[in-house]
Design a protein around this motif. Structure first.
Motif, mmCIF file in Angstrom:
data_model
loop_
_atom_site.group_PDB
_atom_site.id
_atom_site.type_symbol
_atom_site.label_atom_id
_atom_site.label_comp_id
_atom_site.label_asym_id
_atom_site.label_seq_id
_atom_site.Cartn_x
_atom_site.Cartn_y
_atom_site.Cartn_z
ATOM 1 N N ALA A 139 0.804 -1.161 0.130
ATOM 2 C CA ALA A 139 0.290 -0.180 0.046
ATOM 3 C C ALA A 139 1.049 1.275 0.047
ATOM 4 O O ALA A 139 0.620 2.269 -0.637
ATOM 5 N N GLU A 254 -4.037 -6.722 -3.901
ATOM 6 C CA GLU A 254 -3.310 -5.857 -4.012
ATOM 7 C C GLU A 254 -3.051 -5.434 -5.501
ATOM 8 O O GLU A 254 -2.455 -4.222 -5.758
ATOM 9 N N GLU A 257 -6.573 -1.587 -7.323
ATOM 10 C CA GLU A 257 -6.834 -0.521 -6.548
ATOM 11 C C GLU A 257 -8.309 -0.023 -7.047
ATOM 12 O O GLU A 257 -8.499 0.456 -8.112
#
Length: 262
Positions: A139, A254, A257
């Motif tokens: 992140a 991940e 987004e």
């Protein structure tokens, strides 16, 4: 061409050094401790040389650094050498310790407490690219990447690395390569256990993101309800392949987004 790459690197040199001294990102995330030694970087490849005169090839976790004949590979190699060469560093392992080539898959913490991952991404010379079990600090790296991309640093100054739109005709030119694609999900569906995120009205030709049934639980654990993403603006990264139209298959959150909710 080599001269042009070196000229570009001199332009970025002062910025890179300042970023390292300031500690441009988070320290290494929790993980199993690994080896310590002195780094060397040659032609975009990283080696950790240890005190017992052994050495270990290292693949920095969570990064995709261009090599070989990829665009700006020479400039990225110069950046890696400038950041890493001759530095004392320690490795930590967020997941698997070795890849199939016996390289260490590690977070590389430099002697000033910064990480090589943060430095390369912040300078724009690496894309963020995680794998399952290799997601520590992703992140934070994505935030650094977005800032570098907005500033046009490093790779982001070259059209080869621009964020793609979901236009299937244009994406067809990028088959069999890693790309970042940004767009709005038009519809979602589940067929035979596989989840589809459709970026157009014709699944037979438009861009699609797919998630296998076995991987859906990872998204649910992250609070992402895939079938509820219709209308969301997203950014996805992965290998572009042909599945009717161009497609990317993702197996952990991940890689996805959510830029704006549905």
């Amino acid at each position: 061409m080599q001269k042009r790459f070196h000229t570009r690197m001199r332009r970025y040199g002062a910025w890179l050094c300042a970023a390292l001294l300031a500690g441009c990102g988070a320290e290494a995330q929790n993980g199993s401790s690994g080896e310590t030694g002195r780094l060397s970087a040659v032609d975009g490849w990283l080696t950790l040389e240890m005190t017992d005169e052994t050495s270990l090839a290292v693949r920095p976790a969570g990064l995709l650094i261009p090599v070989g004949d990829e665009a700006l590979a020479d400039a990225a190699a110069d950046a890696l050498a400038q950041i890493a060469d001759g530095r004392t560093a320690s490795l930590s392992y967020p997941g698997e310790t070795r890849d199939r080539y016996e390289r260490a898959i590690a977070i590389v913490t430099l002697d000033d407490g910064t990480t090589l991952q943060d430095a390369m991404v912040a300078a724009g010379w690496a894309r963020v690219y995680s794998w399952p079990g290799e997601t520590a600090g992703i992140a934070e790296l994505l935030a650094l990447e977005a800032e570098a991309r907005g500033a046009g640093r490093g790779l982001w100054a070259d059209p080869a690395y621009r964020v793609r739109t979901p236009d299937p005709n244009l994406l067809a030119l990028d088959l069999d390569s890693v790309q970042i694609v940004e767009g709005r999900i038009i519809s979602t569906a589940e067929v035979d256990g596989r989840t589809y995120l459709n970026f157009g009205f014709d699944y037979r030709s438009d861009f699609t993101v797919s998630v296998e049934a076995r991987d859906r639980s990872a998204f649910e654990a992250a609070g992402i309800e895939l079938l509820a993403l219709e209308g969301a603006e997203v950014r996805v990264r992965g290998w572009v392949h042909a599945m009717n139209g161009p497609a990317i298959t993702i197996d952990h959150p991940e890689r996805l987004e959510i830029l704006s909710p549905p």
